[in-house]
Design an enzyme around this catalytic site. Structure first.
Site, PDB file in Angstrom:
ATOM      1  N   LYS A 156       0.839  -0.976  -0.006  1.00  0.00           N
ATOM      2  CA  LYS A 156       0.175   0.060   0.067  1.00  0.00           C
ATOM      3  C   LYS A 156       0.925   1.160  -0.102  1.00  0.00           C
ATOM      4  O   LYS A 156       1.234   1.833   0.997  1.00  0.00           O
ATOM      5  CB  LYS A 156      -0.914  -0.070   1.274  1.00  0.00           C
ATOM      6  CG  LYS A 156      -2.121   0.920   1.293  1.00  0.00           C
ATOM      7  CD  LYS A 156      -3.255   0.825   2.160  1.00  0.00           C
ATOM      8  CE  LYS A 156      -4.161   1.835   2.527  1.00  0.00           C
ATOM      9  NZ  LYS A 156      -4.907   1.915   1.444  1.00  0.00           N
TER      10      LYS A 156
HETATM   11  N1  PPE Z   1      -8.090  -1.553  -2.365  1.00  0.00           N
HETATM   12  C1  PPE Z   1      -7.404  -0.359  -2.216  1.00  0.00           C
HETATM   13  C2  PPE Z   1      -6.557   0.301  -3.672  1.00  0.00           C
HETATM   14  C3  PPE Z   1      -7.365   0.492  -1.352  1.00  0.00           C
HETATM   15  O1  PPE Z   1      -6.966   1.537  -1.379  1.00  0.00           O
HETATM   16  C4  PPE Z   1      -8.022  -0.233  -0.230  1.00  0.00           C
HETATM   17  C5  PPE Z   1      -8.346   0.897   1.158  1.00  0.00           C
HETATM   18  C6  PPE Z   1      -8.541  -1.013  -0.106  1.00  0.00           C
HETATM   19  C7  PPE Z   1      -8.310  -2.194  -1.271  1.00  0.00           C
HETATM   20  C8  PPE Z   1      -9.355  -2.063   0.998  1.00  0.00           C
HETATM   21  O2  PPE Z   1      -8.423  -2.346   1.908  1.00  0.00           O
HETATM   22  P1  PPE Z   1      -8.878  -2.467   3.316  1.00  0.00           P
HETATM   23  O3  PPE Z   1      -8.744  -1.004   4.006  1.00  0.00           O
HETATM   24  O4  PPE Z   1      -7.730  -3.076   4.301  1.00  0.00           O
HETATM   25  O5  PPE Z   1     -10.144  -3.238   3.675  1.00  0.00           O
HETATM   26  N2  PPE Z   1      -8.245   2.219   0.808  1.00  0.00           N
HETATM   27  C9  PPE Z   1      -7.859   3.214   1.952  1.00  0.00           C
HETATM   28  C10 PPE Z   1      -7.661   4.390   1.548  1.00  0.00           C
HETATM   29  C11 PPE Z   1      -8.718   5.406   0.991  1.00  0.00           C
HETATM   30  C12 PPE Z   1      -8.325   6.769   0.907  1.00  0.00           C
HETATM   31  O6  PPE Z   1      -8.967   7.720   0.166  1.00  0.00           O
HETATM   32  O7  PPE Z   1      -7.123   7.108   1.330  1.00  0.00           O
HETATM   33  C13 PPE Z   1      -8.884   3.078   2.992  1.00  0.00           C
HETATM   34  O8  PPE Z   1      -9.880   2.599   2.886  1.00  0.00           O
HETATM   35  O9  PPE Z   1      -8.663   3.353   4.208  1.00  0.00           O
END
Ligand code: PPE
Length: 303
Positions: A156
């Site tokens: 990430k």
């Molecule tokens: N895919 C991506 C590309 C992604 O950024 C997130 C979280 C997820 C899947 C889901 O991951 P999880 O949070 O572990 O369930 N995206 C984060 C960032 C959002 C932002 O605008 O900054 C979040 O949801 O916190």
């Protein structure tokens, strides 16, 4: 949305003083890794959902980019809790970010310091005030996710979100709430900042982890809860048109929580409203994060 203090390399500094130099490596080359975590105002008091899992993923992301975080996992967990406490927040979003700071010029990051920040702020529904209730209207992006072995999708990392920004801007400027991205193989990957699920004939489908997805912690939570409710979950390749003919589609993410998708490319999904399986999963999810059921897996850390 602003809070009082930000944890910056071990010190709590006022929100407006948490600054870096414009020649910091991260500004030029996107060299950061970060997390998004939520704290819920539960019946046991403010509690952070799956904090250790998020901090573990932060360390994994850092390892991929050869960044040595100068703190232990325990220290960053404790710092997250402390930052919530000093800001006197009951419910908030937590953003730990580790980045290459101000040091040498040029692409080579190895001589730059690694800086660590934890910020917290109140953040409501990610995809709009009625998103969780009514669902969102999304498009398929014209951009693809990065190809395997180009930008690591298991990390990430800040730079990876340039791809997400293209997807999000395209969606918003065309009047949609969010975009769905396909991989370079044409298969469904995820949203710009969410994982995606589809339900057809009572079976739940989600792209498996090799379709350029970030393996979301909310995704894992939802799969766990769905299986516990006796539902069948299949991780596999999902072609774009499968989403059009699904009974229900929803996004998952820390920020997005469980957000129903009511239309894709202007095609209504199912009834065009939040479907019954999505609603059931939302109920199960919010019971867990709000500590309305016993925390059997140790997912909540009381602040
Ligand atoms: N895919 C991506 C590309 C992604 O950024 C997130 C979280 C997820 C899947 C889901 O991951 P999880 O949070 O572990 O369930 N995206 C984060 C960032 C959002 C932002 O605008 O900054 C979040 O949801 O916190």
């Amino acid at each position: 949305m602003e809070s009082e203090k930000i944890w910056f390399n071990g010190k709590l500094v006022p929100w407006n003083d948490a600054k870096i130099h414009v020649l910091s490596h991260v500004v030029h080359y996107g060299s950061s890794v970060f997390e998004g975590v939520r704290c819920y105002n539960t019946r046991k008091g403010p509690a952070v959902f799956r904090l250790q899992d998020h901090i573990n993923r932060l360390f994994d992301s850092a390892k991929i980019y050869r960044m040595d975080i100068p703190y232990t996992r325990e220290e960053l967990c404790a710092a997250s809790l402390e930052t919530i406490r000093v800001n006197k927040l009951k419910e908030c979003y937590i953003r730990p970010v580790v980045f290459r700071g101000y040091g040498s010029r040029g692409v080579n990051p190895l001589d730059c310091p690694v800086d660590s920040v934890i910020a917290v702020w109140e953040w409501g529904q990610y995809l709009g005030p009625e998103a969780l209730e009514k669902g969102v209207s999304v498009c398929t992006a014209s951009w693809n996710r990065v190809a395997p072995n180009t930008l690591p999708f298991l990390a990430k990392a800040g730079g990876k979100y340039l791809n997400s920004q293209l997807v999000k801007m395209e969606a918003k400027l065309n009047g949609y709430d969010e975009g769905i991205v396909l991989g370079t193989d044409g298969m469904v990957s995820e949203g710009s900042g969410e994982n995606i699920f589809a339900i057809k004939n009572e079976v739940i489908y989600t792209p498996s982890s090799h379709f350029s997805i970030l393996p979301g912690i909310t995704r894992h939570t939802v799969i766990t809860l769905a299986e516990e409710l006796g539902m069948r979950v299949e991780r596999r390749a999902i072609p774009r048109e499968f989403l059009y003919i699904a009974d229900e589609v929803f996004f998952t993410g820390t920020a997005a929580e469980i957000t129903p998708v009511r239309a894709i490319d202007l095609i209504p999904i199912g009834s065009g409203k939040c479907g019954p399986v999505t609603r059931r999963l939302q109920d199960a999810f919010f019971k867990v994060v709000n500590a309305e059921v016993e925390d059997r897996r140790g997912w909540l850390t009381v602040v």
